[in-house]
Write a protein that holds these residues in place. Structure first.
Motif, PDB file in Angstrom:
ATOM      1  N   SER A  99      46.510  46.180  25.424  1.00  0.00           N
ATOM      2  CA  SER A  99      46.691  44.876  26.071  1.00  0.00           C
ATOM      3  C   SER A  99      48.027  44.815  26.794  1.00  0.00           C
ATOM      4  O   SER A  99      48.118  44.298  27.922  1.00  0.00           O
ATOM      5  N   ARG A 100      49.055  45.355  26.148  1.00  0.00           N
ATOM      6  CA  ARG A 100      50.367  45.373  26.797  1.00  0.00           C
ATOM      7  C   ARG A 100      50.348  46.237  28.054  1.00  0.00           C
ATOM      8  O   ARG A 100      50.906  45.859  29.091  1.00  0.00           O
ATOM      9  N   LEU A 101      49.694  47.384  27.984  1.00  0.00           N
ATOM     10  CA  LEU A 101      49.611  48.251  29.154  1.00  0.00           C
ATOM     11  C   LEU A 101      48.857  47.568  30.296  1.00  0.00           C
ATOM     12  O   LEU A 101      49.213  47.725  31.467  1.00  0.00           O
ATOM     13  N   MET A 102      47.820  46.811  29.958  1.00  0.00           N
ATOM     14  CA  MET A 102      47.031  46.143  30.979  1.00  0.00           C
ATOM     15  C   MET A 102      47.830  45.062  31.694  1.00  0.00           C
ATOM     16  O   MET A 102      47.636  44.826  32.890  1.00  0.00           O
ATOM     17  N   VAL A 103      48.727  44.414  30.978  1.00  0.00           N
ATOM     18  CA  VAL A 103      49.471  43.286  31.558  1.00  0.00           C
ATOM     19  C   VAL A 103      50.800  43.731  32.157  1.00  0.00           C
ATOM     20  O   VAL A 103      51.149  43.346  33.283  1.00  0.00           O
ATOM     21  N   TRP A 104      51.550  44.541  31.419  1.00  0.00           N
ATOM     22  CA  TRP A 104      52.895  44.910  31.855  1.00  0.00           C
ATOM     23  C   TRP A 104      53.004  46.345  32.381  1.00  0.00           C
ATOM     24  O   TRP A 104      54.003  46.700  32.993  1.00  0.00           O
ATOM     25  N   GLY A 105      52.004  47.162  32.109  1.00  0.00           N
ATOM     26  CA  GLY A 105      52.061  48.532  32.584  1.00  0.00           C
ATOM     27  C   GLY A 105      53.000  49.389  31.751  1.00  0.00           C
ATOM     28  O   GLY A 105      53.404  49.024  30.644  1.00  0.00           O
ATOM     29  N   ARG A 106      53.360  50.549  32.303  1.00  0.00           N
ATOM     30  CA  ARG A 106      54.254  51.475  31.623  1.00  0.00           C
ATOM     31  C   ARG A 106      55.081  52.198  32.665  1.00  0.00           C
ATOM     32  O   ARG A 106      54.534  52.846  33.553  1.00  0.00           O
ATOM     33  N   VAL A 107      56.384  52.106  32.571  1.00  0.00           N
ATOM     34  CA  VAL A 107      57.267  52.736  33.545  1.00  0.00           C
ATOM     35  C   VAL A 107      57.359  54.225  33.233  1.00  0.00           C
ATOM     36  O   VAL A 107      57.744  54.621  32.136  1.00  0.00           O
ATOM     37  N   LEU A 108      56.996  55.039  34.207  1.00  0.00           N
ATOM     38  CA  LEU A 108      57.045  56.489  34.055  1.00  0.00           C
ATOM     39  C   LEU A 108      57.727  57.070  35.293  1.00  0.00           C
ATOM     40  O   LEU A 108      57.071  57.374  36.285  1.00  0.00           O
TER      41      LEU A 108
ATOM     42  N   ALA B  21      38.460  40.796  23.788  1.00  0.00           N
ATOM     43  CA  ALA B  21      39.912  40.873  23.923  1.00  0.00           C
ATOM     44  C   ALA B  21      40.309  40.974  25.389  1.00  0.00           C
ATOM     45  O   ALA B  21      41.290  40.354  25.822  1.00  0.00           O
ATOM     46  N   ALA B  22      39.556  41.742  26.172  1.00  0.00           N
ATOM     47  CA  ALA B  22      39.868  41.891  27.595  1.00  0.00           C
ATOM     48  C   ALA B  22      39.744  40.549  28.315  1.00  0.00           C
ATOM     49  O   ALA B  22      40.589  40.207  29.156  1.00  0.00           O
ATOM     50  N   ARG B  23      38.713  39.784  27.989  1.00  0.00           N
ATOM     51  CA  ARG B  23      38.543  38.478  28.649  1.00  0.00           C
ATOM     52  C   ARG B  23      39.648  37.515  28.271  1.00  0.00           C
ATOM     53  O   ARG B  23      40.061  36.671  29.079  1.00  0.00           O
ATOM     54  N   SER B  24      40.152  37.628  27.047  1.00  0.00           N
ATOM     55  CA  SER B  24      41.186  36.689  26.602  1.00  0.00           C
ATOM     56  C   SER B  24      42.500  36.869  27.350  1.00  0.00           C
ATOM     57  O   SER B  24      43.351  35.968  27.334  1.00  0.00           O
ATOM     58  N   VAL B  25      42.658  38.010  28.012  1.00  0.00           N
ATOM     59  CA  VAL B  25      43.883  38.252  28.779  1.00  0.00           C
ATOM     60  C   VAL B  25      44.037  37.212  29.890  1.00  0.00           C
ATOM     61  O   VAL B  25      45.146  36.915  30.334  1.00  0.00           O
ATOM     62  N   ASP B  26      42.932  36.632  30.343  1.00  0.00           N
ATOM     63  CA  ASP B  26      43.003  35.593  31.377  1.00  0.00           C
ATOM     64  C   ASP B  26      43.971  34.476  30.999  1.00  0.00           C
ATOM     65  O   ASP B  26      44.655  33.906  31.861  1.00  0.00           O
ATOM     66  N   LEU B  27      44.021  34.118  29.703  1.00  0.00           N
ATOM     67  CA  LEU B  27      44.883  33.024  29.271  1.00  0.00           C
ATOM     68  C   LEU B  27      46.348  33.334  29.540  1.00  0.00           C
ATOM     69  O   LEU B  27      47.119  32.467  29.957  1.00  0.00           O
TER      70      LEU B  27
ATOM     71  N   ARG C 262      50.868  32.194  35.829  1.00  0.00           N
ATOM     72  CA  ARG C 262      50.533  31.752  37.186  1.00  0.00           C
ATOM     73  C   ARG C 262      50.240  32.941  38.107  1.00  0.00           C
ATOM     74  O   ARG C 262      50.702  33.015  39.238  1.00  0.00           O
ATOM     75  N   ALA C 263      49.442  33.854  37.589  1.00  0.00           N
ATOM     76  CA  ALA C 263      49.061  35.045  38.324  1.00  0.00           C
ATOM     77  C   ALA C 263      47.548  35.033  38.544  1.00  0.00           C
ATOM     78  O   ALA C 263      46.812  34.354  37.825  1.00  0.00           O
ATOM     79  N   PRO C 264      47.055  35.782  39.536  1.00  0.00           N
ATOM     80  CA  PRO C 264      45.606  35.862  39.758  1.00  0.00           C
ATOM     81  C   PRO C 264      44.877  36.327  38.495  1.00  0.00           C
ATOM     82  O   PRO C 264      45.285  37.295  37.863  1.00  0.00           O
ATOM     83  N   LEU C 265      43.818  35.640  38.135  1.00  0.00           N
ATOM     84  CA  LEU C 265      43.109  35.938  36.901  1.00  0.00           C
ATOM     85  C   LEU C 265      42.323  37.241  37.042  1.00  0.00           C
ATOM     86  O   LEU C 265      41.589  37.428  38.020  1.00  0.00           O
ATOM     87  N   PRO C 266      42.421  38.140  36.063  1.00  0.00           N
ATOM     88  CA  PRO C 266      41.621  39.371  36.117  1.00  0.00           C
ATOM     89  C   PRO C 266      40.125  39.101  36.256  1.00  0.00           C
ATOM     90  O   PRO C 266      39.418  39.851  36.931  1.00  0.00           O
ATOM     91  N   SER C 267      39.634  38.033  35.647  1.00  0.00           N
ATOM     92  CA  SER C 267      38.202  37.741  35.704  1.00  0.00           C
ATOM     93  C   SER C 267      37.729  37.380  37.101  1.00  0.00           C
ATOM     94  O   SER C 267      36.521  37.406  37.380  1.00  0.00           O
ATOM     95  N   ARG C 268      38.661  37.056  37.990  1.00  0.00           N
ATOM     96  CA  ARG C 268      38.306  36.700  39.366  1.00  0.00           C
ATOM     97  C   ARG C 268      38.688  37.781  40.373  1.00  0.00           C
ATOM     98  O   ARG C 268      38.574  37.570  41.583  1.00  0.00           O
ATOM     99  N   HIS C 269      39.120  38.906  39.868  1.00  0.00           N
ATOM    100  CA  HIS C 269      39.551  40.008  40.726  1.00  0.00           C
ATOM    101  C   HIS C 269      38.340  40.601  41.452  1.00  0.00           C
ATOM    102  O   HIS C 269      37.376  41.019  40.821  1.00  0.00           O
ATOM    103  N   ASP C 270      38.410  40.662  42.789  1.00  0.00           N
ATOM    104  CA  ASP C 270      37.276  41.192  43.539  1.00  0.00           C
ATOM    105  C   ASP C 270      37.720  41.712  44.910  1.00  0.00           C
ATOM    106  O   ASP C 270      37.790  40.951  45.872  1.00  0.00           O
ATOM    107  N   PRO C 271      38.009  43.024  45.019  1.00  0.00           N
ATOM    108  CA  PRO C 271      38.354  43.588  46.322  1.00  0.00           C
ATOM    109  C   PRO C 271      37.229  43.450  47.342  1.00  0.00           C
ATOM    110  O   PRO C 271      37.468  43.592  48.546  1.00  0.00           O
ATOM    111  N   GLY C 272      36.005  43.175  46.865  1.00  0.00           N
ATOM    112  CA  GLY C 272      34.905  42.956  47.798  1.00  0.00           C
ATOM    113  C   GLY C 272      35.166  41.792  48.726  1.00  0.00           C
ATOM    114  O   GLY C 272      34.646  41.759  49.846  1.00  0.00           O
TER     115      GLY C 272
END
Length: 296
Positions: free
Chosen positions: A16-25, A204-210, A216-226
């Protein structure tokens, strides 16, 4: 990863942390390893974040340029395997960078915000906010006298493909995009979470929307490059999808292709997993060069 892999709740927290904040490499290699000279460069995203990268000049000035846009948890060199708590493999941008350089292209490799050596912008949005980084990279290129500003092409892998699709309408003209395994985040997250976290993973993945709502960021559930695909205009797009991808879906990439005004369709690349699909760029490097030679 060299350390013991997390399990259960610990793995849920880590992912969950990686999905939201990523990992600096930060990158540990440079284009010098494949015999290339390069410049360390820095430039701002369109919202003012400091981004770092390398400019690899072609032998002649006033040349077309190819921009690499990397994926989630990667950096400007590609993906370094074994740094995350799930199956991945190395995806090396340096060999294809040399191939493009030798074919007469400048190449820009850079770290998206929150990756490598670039300034962070939490949370990760897998395209909508990172498009500002891509647009900043293109703006930087157009300040250089050795770059032909009207002849820019892009290679985007995974979230980098999403980023390019969101970003290209902001900085036309972009001649061509090679989009390798772009996807919709909600569908990807559900499949990824079920594979890595079990039956409760998708919840758990859906709960990340909260959390995204609170930030105040774009919700993952609404992400659509289409949604961005019809706005790509005159940019010629070649989509690529691996055949063994357990998290992405061919049907989604095919839909992106149908909605793209100048799509060449979807190429399939034999793969045994998602990361193996990204290796198209090196395993089919002659085709990559031919695509840009024709359209950039």
């Amino acid at each position: 990863m060299t350390e013991k892999q997390p399990r259960g709740l610990a793995k849920l927290v880590v992912l969950s942390r990686l999905m939201v904040w990523g990992r600096v490499l930060p990158p540990t290699r440079t284009p010098a390893e494949v015999g290339l000279t390069f410049e360390d460069v820095a430039f701002p995203s369109t919202d003012g974040l400091r981004l770092r990268g390398w400019f690899v000049p072609a032998a002649a000035a006033r040349r077309p340029t190819i921009v690499f846009v990397h994926g989630w948890l990667w950096n400007r060199t590609g993906n370094v395997a074994g740094q995350v708590p799930f199956h991945d493999v190395d995806v090396d941008f340096l060999p294809i960078t040399k191939t493009l350089h030798d074919a007469g292209y400048h190449v820009l490799l850079f770290d998206l915000a929150g990756h490598g050596e670039s300034q962070p912008r939490p949370p990760l949005t897998y395209g909508p906010h990172e498009a500002r980084d891509f647009a900043g990279a293109v703006a930087y290129l157009r300040t250089r006298e050795d770059v032909d500003p009207g002849r820019i092409g892009v290679i985007g892998t995974s979230a980098g493909g999403n980023t390019a699709m969101y970003g290209i309408p902001q900085c036309q003209p972009i001649r061509a995009l090679l989009a390798v395994q772009p996807t919709r985040v909600p569908r990807f997250n559900r499949r990824f979470a079920r594979t890595e976290m079990g039956p409760l993973g998708p919840l758990a993945a859906r709960s990340v929307d909260l959390l995204y709502l609170a930030m105040r960021a774009p919700l993952p559930s609404r992400h659509d490059p289409g949604v961005a695909a019809p706005l790509l205009g005159e940019t010629v797009v070649q989509y690529v999808q691996g055949t063994g991808d357990p998290w992405g879906e061919m049907s989604i990439v095919e839909e992106f292709s149908r909605r793209t005004p100048r799509s060449l369709g979807v190429l399939t690349h034999p793969s045994t997993g998602r990361y193996e699909g990204y290796r198209y760029i090196n395993e089919r490097s002659d085709d990559v060069v031919a695509f840009f030679d024709q359209h950039v």
